[in-house]
Design an enzyme around this catalytic site. Structure first.
Site, short mmCIF file in Angstrom:
data_model
loop_
_atom_site.label_atom_id
_atom_site.label_comp_id
_atom_site.label_asym_id
_atom_site.label_seq_id
_atom_site.Cartn_x
_atom_site.Cartn_y
_atom_site.Cartn_z
N ARG A 49 -29.59 -59.63 -16.80
CA ARG A 49 -29.36 -58.94 -15.74
C ARG A 49 -30.34 -58.34 -15.00
O ARG A 49 -30.20 -58.13 -13.58
CB ARG A 49 -28.39 -57.41 -16.26
CG ARG A 49 -28.32 -56.64 -15.31
CD ARG A 49 -27.09 -55.60 -15.64
NE ARG A 49 -26.90 -54.94 -16.95
CZ ARG A 49 -27.93 -54.12 -17.52
NH1 ARG A 49 -28.69 -53.78 -16.50
NH2 ARG A 49 -27.68 -53.49 -18.60
N TYR A 101 -18.02 -59.15 9.99
CA TYR A 101 -17.27 -59.58 9.05
C TYR A 101 -16.26 -58.55 8.29
O TYR A 101 -16.40 -57.61 8.21
CB TYR A 101 -18.10 -60.21 7.85
CG TYR A 101 -17.51 -60.59 6.56
CD1 TYR A 101 -16.86 -61.78 6.80
CD2 TYR A 101 -17.34 -59.96 5.22
CE1 TYR A 101 -16.12 -62.33 5.56
CE2 TYR A 101 -16.82 -60.44 4.40
CZ TYR A 101 -15.97 -61.72 4.23
OH TYR A 101 -15.51 -62.13 3.09
N ASP A 173 -27.17 -58.97 8.99
CA ASP A 173 -26.57 -60.21 8.34
C ASP A 173 -26.98 -61.37 9.02
O ASP A 173 -26.44 -61.50 10.15
CB ASP A 173 -24.98 -59.79 8.43
CG ASP A 173 -24.03 -60.57 7.52
OD1 ASP A 173 -24.56 -61.88 7.35
OD2 ASP A 173 -23.08 -60.42 6.89
N LYS A 198 -21.93 -69.41 1.79
CA LYS A 198 -21.77 -69.86 2.86
C LYS A 198 -22.82 -71.18 3.30
O LYS A 198 -23.02 -71.63 2.54
CB LYS A 198 -21.75 -68.87 4.47
CG LYS A 198 -20.97 -67.62 3.97
CD LYS A 198 -19.54 -68.02 3.78
CE LYS A 198 -18.68 -66.82 3.20
NZ LYS A 198 -18.74 -65.73 4.00
C1 LIG Z 1 -18.52 -64.14 3.90
C2 LIG Z 1 -19.18 -63.40 4.46
C3 LIG Z 1 -19.71 -62.05 3.93
C4 LIG Z 1 -19.36 -61.78 2.39
O1 LIG Z 1 -19.98 -62.53 1.30
P1 LIG Z 1 -19.29 -62.96 -0.07
O2 LIG Z 1 -20.20 -64.07 -0.35
O3 LIG Z 1 -17.88 -63.47 0.54
O4 LIG Z 1 -19.11 -61.83 -0.89
C5 LIG Z 1 -20.65 -61.15 4.30
N1 LIG Z 1 -21.10 -61.43 5.88
C6 LIG Z 1 -20.50 -62.60 6.64
C7 LIG Z 1 -21.00 -63.01 7.68
C8 LIG Z 1 -19.70 -63.68 5.80
O5 LIG Z 1 -19.31 -64.64 6.38
#
Ligand SMILES: *Cc1c(COP(=O)(O)O)cnc(C)c1O
Length: 381
Positions: A49, A101, A173, A198
């Site tokens: 962890r 998002y 982000d 992604k």
């Molecule tokens: C998908 C996404 C998230 C969230 O991420 P997860 O891996 O699905 O929890 C946050 N920000 C953006 C821009 C995203 O495309």
């Protein structure tokens, strides 16, 4: 020695790569919960962890790509984002891009609000709006650029200057462009977050998230939250993301080339009213994008002529898959209204332009001609 980015993608954090003594070229998966001790003081690894060699190798790789002091790998992008907001306390104020998002908007409207953090959504593409929203309690500015799904671009350097003048953190982000095309820490941001599900993992086969910190102190604070709340990335998933990153630079180059070809081809389609892609020179943020990013990425949004056309495209694509998510080898098409942005309050969706005629396309690495032909047949005559 500091490698160039493409080499870093392939080799990760090279000084860690051969530490297992058997010199495996693929970094091993340390599938263990705990680590044995030979003396009273415990060594670097204790309990998964907290720390795990596979995860650490991935974290060092991502920190190097983003040019950060530290990176922390989480079990999802949302846990990573939640860890960042753990830095705030009741009474603090945060300024956020309004076009985020959907899961982040849901987090801010539910969890942050409940925890006493005042969240203010502003159109950050106009820097005057950010300036006007600053209060003595402002502790953070949170951006997505390019934004999701409208592909709006915010000036990262200008926001960093405003944040630092106010004693606040700038958090970006960076999921959409990945460190191949944009490195917010080099533009003044303090923290970068990623959905590693992604582009970083890149194959639509796992969920993961990252926080990258500009300083060791911020990294330590995020690590403390990770270790305490426990949403850390498992060893096998860490390995999947490491493998995905090996081709990150190649994939980003290819999705961008495909995206530009598709954007140009769709502009002339009678059912397409608007193509939202900052890589088109007529996009209002083309110049700003070029000044802060090395590329425009592979995300395109389309405004079509009717809800019927939107439905026809979603149900008639064959090469492209109608599915949520983005950033993988396969092209995916999404309906933000009912999928990614369903939890965004309706009046906010309407203001942002997230309507029944908006489609979002994550361009994959297939042949661009097949993708254009697929979209053209799905759009109809
Ligand atoms: C998908 C996404 C998230 C969230 O991420 P997860 O891996 O699905 O929890 C946050 N920000 C953006 C821009 C995203 O495309």
């Amino acid at each position: 020695m500091r490698y160039k980015r493409d080499t870093q993608c392939v080799h990760g954090a090279p000084e860690r790569a051969y530490e297992d003594g058997v010199r495996s070229v693929s970094f091993p998966i340390y599938q263990t919960a705990t680590f044995a001790h030979t003396k009273i003081e415990h060594g670097q690894f204790n309990y998964t962890r907290q720390d795990n060699p596979t995860r650490l190798h991935l974290e060092e790789t991502v920190a190097a790509l983003e040019e950060g002091a530290d990176a922390i790998a989480f079990a999802s992008g949302m846990v990573a984002i939640a860890a960042v907001f753990e830095l705030l306390s009741p009474g603090d104020h945060v300024i956020c891009s309004e076009d985020l998002y959907g899961g982040t908007t849901r987090y801010l409207n539910n969890v942050s609000a409940k925890n006493g953090v005042a969240v203010e959504f502003v159109d950050t593409t106009e820097i005057a709006n950010v300036k006007a929203a600053l209060r003595p309690q402002t502790k953070a500015i949170y951006l997505e650029t390019p934004s999701n799904p409208m592909m709006n671009v915010t000036d990262i350097r200008a926001c960093a200057a405003l944040a630092h003048e106010a004693g606040a953190l700038l958090i970006v982000d960076n999921t959409f462009l990945s460190p191949i095309f944009q490195r917010p820490l080099t533009l003044g941001a303090d923290l970068v977050v990623h959905s590693g599900s992604k582009y970083l993992a890149g194959h639509n086969d796992t969920i993961s998230g990252f926080v990258v910190a500009a300083t060791k102190e911020l990294g330590d604070a995020i690590r403390l939250t990770g270790k305490t709340t426990g949403g850390m990335l498992a060893p096998f998933d860490s390995w999947l993301v490491l493998r995905g990153i090996k081709t990150l630079a190649l994939r980003m180059e290819r999705v961008q080339k495909n995206a530009l070809a598709i954007a140009k081809a769709l502009k002339g389609n009678p059912h397409v009213k608007q193509v939202l892609y900052a890589g088109l020179p007529e996009h209002p943020a083309y110049a700003l994008s070029r000044s802060q990013s090395d590329g425009f990425g592979g995300m395109i949004s389309l405004r079509v002529d009717s809800a019927e056309t939107a439905e026809r495209v979603l149900t008639h694509v064959r090469v492209i898959t109608f599915a949520e998510s983005l950033g993988g080898t396969e092209s995916l098409i999404t309906y933000p209204l009912t999928q990614t942005h369903n939890d965004v309050p309706e009046e906010m969706r309407a203001r942002l332009g997230i309507t029944d005629t908006l489609l979002r396309l994550s361009v994959g690495i297939e042949d661009a001609d097949d993708l254009i032909a697929d979209l053209t047949q799905a759009l109809g005559d």
